[in-house]
Scaffold this motif. Structure first.
Motif, PDB file in Angstrom:
ATOM      1  N   SER A 165       0.719  -1.294  -0.035  1.00 59.78           N
ATOM      2  CA  SER A 165      -0.015   0.012   0.012  1.00 59.78           C
ATOM      3  C   SER A 165       0.959   1.367  -0.095  1.00 59.78           C
ATOM      4  O   SER A 165       0.413   2.375  -0.503  1.00 59.78           O
ATOM      5  CB  SER A 165      -0.940  -0.130   1.208  1.00 59.78           C
ATOM      6  OG  SER A 165      -0.350   0.159   2.481  1.00 59.78           O
TER       7      SER A 165
ATOM      8  N   GLY B 269      -0.441   3.484  -2.737  1.00 62.29           N
ATOM      9  CA  GLY B 269      -1.394   4.528  -2.401  1.00 62.29           C
ATOM     10  C   GLY B 269      -1.330   5.905  -2.796  1.00 62.29           C
ATOM     11  O   GLY B 269      -2.359   6.432  -3.074  1.00 62.29           O
ATOM     12  N   LYS B 270      -0.130   6.318  -3.394  1.00 62.96           N
ATOM     13  CA  LYS B 270      -0.136   7.599  -4.296  1.00 62.96           C
ATOM     14  C   LYS B 270      -0.756   7.708  -5.464  1.00 62.96           C
ATOM     15  O   LYS B 270      -1.490   8.637  -5.759  1.00 62.96           O
ATOM     16  CB  LYS B 270       1.245   8.027  -4.614  1.00 62.96           C
ATOM     17  CG  LYS B 270       1.451   9.246  -5.163  1.00 62.96           C
ATOM     18  CD  LYS B 270       2.864   9.669  -5.508  1.00 62.96           C
ATOM     19  CE  LYS B 270       3.127  10.977  -6.097  1.00 62.96           C
ATOM     20  NZ  LYS B 270       4.348  11.368  -6.449  1.00 62.96           N
ATOM     21  N   TYR B 271      -1.053   6.611  -6.100  1.00 61.83           N
ATOM     22  CA  TYR B 271      -1.805   6.218  -7.324  1.00 61.83           C
ATOM     23  C   TYR B 271      -3.103   6.112  -7.209  1.00 61.83           C
ATOM     24  O   TYR B 271      -4.082   6.347  -8.051  1.00 61.83           O
ATOM     25  CB  TYR B 271      -1.030   5.638  -8.491  1.00 61.83           C
ATOM     26  CG  TYR B 271       0.674   6.181  -8.509  1.00 61.83           C
ATOM     27  CD1 TYR B 271       0.927   6.946  -9.335  1.00 61.83           C
ATOM     28  CD2 TYR B 271       1.413   5.136  -7.591  1.00 61.83           C
ATOM     29  CE1 TYR B 271       2.265   7.536  -9.142  1.00 61.83           C
ATOM     30  CE2 TYR B 271       2.824   5.775  -7.733  1.00 61.83           C
ATOM     31  CZ  TYR B 271       3.154   6.670  -8.638  1.00 61.83           C
ATOM     32  OH  TYR B 271       4.420   7.058  -8.767  1.00 61.83           O
TER      33      TYR B 271
ATOM     34  N   PRO C 201      -5.237   5.698  -3.993  1.00 54.80           N
ATOM     35  CA  PRO C 201      -5.387   5.794  -2.518  1.00 54.80           C
ATOM     36  C   PRO C 201      -6.606   5.042  -2.047  1.00 54.80           C
ATOM     37  O   PRO C 201      -6.547   4.292  -0.885  1.00 54.80           O
ATOM     38  CB  PRO C 201      -5.649   7.223  -2.219  1.00 54.80           C
ATOM     39  CG  PRO C 201      -5.696   7.956  -3.737  1.00 54.80           C
ATOM     40  CD  PRO C 201      -5.117   7.138  -4.824  1.00 54.80           C
TER      41      PRO C 201
ATOM     42  N   PHE D  65      -6.720   4.635   1.845  1.00 62.75           N
ATOM     43  CA  PHE D  65      -5.906   6.101   1.982  1.00 62.75           C
ATOM     44  C   PHE D  65      -6.935   7.102   1.710  1.00 62.75           C
ATOM     45  O   PHE D  65      -7.776   7.109   0.713  1.00 62.75           O
ATOM     46  CB  PHE D  65      -4.662   6.285   1.254  1.00 62.75           C
ATOM     47  CG  PHE D  65      -3.768   5.477   1.596  1.00 62.75           C
ATOM     48  CD1 PHE D  65      -3.691   4.728   2.814  1.00 62.75           C
ATOM     49  CD2 PHE D  65      -2.356   5.670   1.137  1.00 62.75           C
ATOM     50  CE1 PHE D  65      -2.790   3.671   3.157  1.00 62.75           C
ATOM     51  CE2 PHE D  65      -1.153   4.802   1.391  1.00 62.75           C
ATOM     52  CZ  PHE D  65      -1.234   3.958   2.541  1.00 62.75           C
TER      53      PHE D  65
ATOM     54  N   GLN E  93      -7.249  11.558   1.017  1.00 67.52           N
ATOM     55  CA  GLN E  93      -6.551  12.506   0.122  1.00 67.52           C
ATOM     56  C   GLN E  93      -5.480  13.237   1.089  1.00 67.52           C
ATOM     57  O   GLN E  93      -4.313  13.814   1.031  1.00 67.52           O
ATOM     58  CB  GLN E  93      -7.424  13.699  -0.323  1.00 67.52           C
ATOM     59  CG  GLN E  93      -6.689  14.575  -1.250  1.00 67.52           C
ATOM     60  CD  GLN E  93      -5.859  14.285  -2.362  1.00 67.52           C
ATOM     61  OE1 GLN E  93      -6.253  13.270  -2.921  1.00 67.52           O
ATOM     62  NE2 GLN E  93      -4.666  14.660  -2.393  1.00 67.52           N
TER      63      GLN E  93
ATOM     64  N   ASP F 269      -4.131  11.771   3.754  1.00 67.53           N
ATOM     65  CA  ASP F 269      -2.956  10.503   4.182  1.00 67.53           C
ATOM     66  C   ASP F 269      -2.132  10.930   2.934  1.00 67.53           C
ATOM     67  O   ASP F 269      -0.977  10.922   3.102  1.00 67.53           O
ATOM     68  CB  ASP F 269      -3.551   9.240   3.951  1.00 67.53           C
ATOM     69  CG  ASP F 269      -4.525   8.859   5.086  1.00 67.53           C
ATOM     70  OD1 ASP F 269      -4.073   9.405   6.251  1.00 67.53           O
ATOM     71  OD2 ASP F 269      -5.250   7.961   4.833  1.00 67.53           O
ATOM     72  N   VAL F 270      -2.486  11.045   1.594  1.00 64.10           N
ATOM     73  CA  VAL F 270      -1.408  11.086   0.529  1.00 64.10           C
ATOM     74  C   VAL F 270      -0.661  12.334   0.836  1.00 64.10           C
ATOM     75  O   VAL F 270       0.525  12.594   0.597  1.00 64.10           O
ATOM     76  CB  VAL F 270      -2.342  11.203  -0.795  1.00 64.10           C
ATOM     77  CG1 VAL F 270      -1.215  11.657  -1.847  1.00 64.10           C
ATOM     78  CG2 VAL F 270      -3.086   9.913  -1.100  1.00 64.10           C
ATOM     79  N   GLU F 271      -1.633  13.453   1.277  1.00 62.19           N
ATOM     80  CA  GLU F 271      -0.821  14.780   1.270  1.00 62.19           C
ATOM     81  C   GLU F 271       0.360  14.801   2.433  1.00 62.19           C
ATOM     82  O   GLU F 271       1.300  15.469   2.225  1.00 62.19           O
ATOM     83  CB  GLU F 271      -1.672  15.988   1.587  1.00 62.19           C
ATOM     84  CG  GLU F 271      -2.834  16.335   0.238  1.00 62.19           C
ATOM     85  CD  GLU F 271      -3.772  17.139   0.840  1.00 62.19           C
ATOM     86  OE1 GLU F 271      -3.970  17.515   2.016  1.00 62.19           O
ATOM     87  OE2 GLU F 271      -4.505  17.452  -0.011  1.00 62.19           O
TER      88      GLU F 271
ATOM     89  N   TYR G  86       3.164  11.364   1.231  1.00 58.65           N
ATOM     90  CA  TYR G  86       4.090  11.394  -0.019  1.00 58.65           C
ATOM     91  C   TYR G  86       5.257  12.290  -0.370  1.00 58.65           C
ATOM     92  O   TYR G  86       6.372  12.149  -0.789  1.00 58.65           O
ATOM     93  CB  TYR G  86       3.326  10.799  -1.268  1.00 58.65           C
ATOM     94  CG  TYR G  86       2.766   9.514  -1.234  1.00 58.65           C
ATOM     95  CD1 TYR G  86       3.448   8.448  -1.622  1.00 58.65           C
ATOM     96  CD2 TYR G  86       1.303   9.275  -0.786  1.00 58.65           C
ATOM     97  CE1 TYR G  86       3.182   7.102  -1.477  1.00 58.65           C
ATOM     98  CE2 TYR G  86       1.076   8.024  -0.357  1.00 58.65           C
ATOM     99  CZ  TYR G  86       1.754   6.918  -0.932  1.00 58.65           C
ATOM    100  OH  TYR G  86       1.427   5.816  -0.808  1.00 58.65           O
TER     101      TYR G  86
END
Length: 470
Positions: free
Chosen positions: A275, A279-281, A283, A288, A290, A292-294, A297
């Protein structure tokens, strides 16, 4: 339908999805928990062996923080004779604590800081000591005096970490114990117990090897039992978060719930590693958000080097803590630099770009130096650092607590400047009954010290959910 077909017709996407599926299955087969508690065990950490017939005294003694004048005179002498290293031009806090700013801190400590005034402030709350498993345990115990004993309040233990102390909770204690006086009329009041981890501050250091977070959890469970609490809540960050987790694993019948502001997952299972890359591509595919991504990554892509820059202390303290401890215990200037550098970077890593480390943007020098003084007057820096060796000296992922989930109600507060961001999807692999999860709007590692209002509000929300039956 077309979306699924396009995914599986793309070899790379198919491989990613297949990896997640296989990883999840392997994790379930290999790492699923079979036990729901960890053994309580027992221990004796005093300077001699406990006799089989010896009964440990369970009396609780009032305690007042005092320091002899000779100790303060010795401190002043050492501060006056501090040897400062030449500072590199424009190095700010990128090489550690800036020596130019350290001169200002030492000067303030020597000439303006009033320890006697701080002693009065520290002693405003009731302090106690009691002997558990052969060592003296210090704790602050604050009750709402307007409430009848045992009515209207909930017992709450709050546990600090390194390089903090019980003093981290001095801002949040009044809000929790007397909400009406802080504009929170009608809110839940708590009876707060803040112990010092053994080897920290005014709690006696273990004399024997092996005192880890599980031993601390057992000692603190015994403390709550000794205070007459059959059920209680626990809040913690840093080591306090791990100790609270262990308390919940050890005594789920007594711990009503745990609230954490630091909750790294100890076992990087087969469902977590894939993950991290997917997760970046995709999520949503791995749970995940948004946010979490911010938060993750920038770290994963280009700031992994930050982990190396900020974890050197952990390797030292996890292997040879006594060597560094010898120097820090001898030099107040060195001790201040070592501790306060963490209060800079762990509050906000961008503070490394500032000549003063941004220390007074969130705290006052009086607050910061009072925490340092607790380590200095007790000579506890070395014993506090040993907690890393006792916990990290063996394979951390193979410890019994790493293999057992947490089944009591759990509340998690994810502060944006925390050292590691843990998504809810990852946290669920460890904490099985997460009833609240919040992305906090601001704050870093020392949540209670830095953002007491935010933490108190989130803690109350969690307890309210639990008390209403989840």
């Amino acid at each position: 339908m077309n979306i699924w077909f396009s995914w599986f017709s793309d070899p790379i996407m198919f491989l990613l999805v297949f990896t997640v599926a296989v990883g999840t299955l392997l994790y379930y087969l290999l790492f699923r928990e079979k036990a729901k508690t960890i053994p309580e065990g027992n221990g004796w950490w005093g300077p001699s062996q406990r006799q089989d017939t010896e009964q440990e005294e369970e009396k609780i003694h009032p305690f007042v923080i005092e320091t002899p004048e000779e100790m303060i005179q010795d401190l002043h002498y050492r501060l006056d004779n501090t040897r400062f290293s030449p500072v590199l031009e424009d190095s700010r806090f990128h090489y550690g604590f800036n020596s130019s700013y350290l001169r200002k801190v030492v000067s303030y400590w020597r000439n303006d800081y009033d320890w006697k005034k701080q002693l009065e402030f520290l002693n405003q709350f009731p302090h106690f000591k009691t002997r558990i498993e052969g060592i003296w345990i210090h704790f602050v115990h604050v009750k709402d005096r307007s409430q009848p004993p045992g009515q209207g309040t909930l017992p709450l233990m709050m546990i600090h970490g390194w390089p903090g102390s019980f003093f981290e909770f001095y801002k949040i204690i009044p809000q929790l114990t007397d909400p009406a006086s802080h504009g929170q009329s009608g809110q839940q009041a708590f009876e707060v117990i803040c112990p010092s981890i053994p080897g920290y501050g005014f709690s006696e250091a273990p004399c024997k090897q092996g005192f880890n977070s599980i031993a601390a959890a057992r000692v603190f469970c015994k403390l709550m039992q000794r205070l007459g609490f059959d059920q209680f809540y626990v809040q913690g960050g840093d080591w306090g978060g791990l100790i609270a987790t262990n308390m919940a694993q050890m005594k789920p019948q007594n711990v009503k719930g745990i609230h954490l502001n630091f909750f790294p997952v100890s076992r990087m299972g087969m469902n977590i590693i894939p993950s991290l890359f997917i997760g970046k591509y995709l999520p949503s595919l791995v749970g995940f958000t948004q946010t979490d991504v911010e938060r993750m990554y920038p770290f994963v892509n280009k700031n992994i080097y930050d982990v190396l820059k900020e974890s050197g202390y952990m390797h030292i303290q996890g292997t040879k803590p006594d060597t560094a401890g010898c120097a820090l215990n001898d030099s107040p200037g060195g001790l201040a630099a070592y501790i306060l550098e963490k209060f800079s970077t762990w509050t906000n890593k961008d503070f490394r770009d500032l000549p003063d480390g941004g220390l007074t943007r969130k705290f006052s020098l009086d607050e910061l130096l009072t925490n340092v003084m607790i380590y200095w007057v007790t000579g506890s820096i070395t014993s506090s650092m040993r907690m890393y060796k006792e916990n990290l000296g063996l394979n951390f992922q193979n410890r019994i607590d790493a293999k057992v989930g947490v089944y009591v109600p759990t509340g998690l507060a994810a502060f944006p400047n925390e050292l590691i961001h843990v998504p809810l999807a990852w946290a669920r692999t460890k904490y099985k009954r997460i009833v609240t999860f919040a992305y906090m709007s601001r704050g870093g590692h020392f949540a209670a010290f830095e953002e007491p209002e935010l933490l108190a509000e989130n803690l109350r929300q969690f307890v309210s959910v639990v008390e209403e039956g989840c």
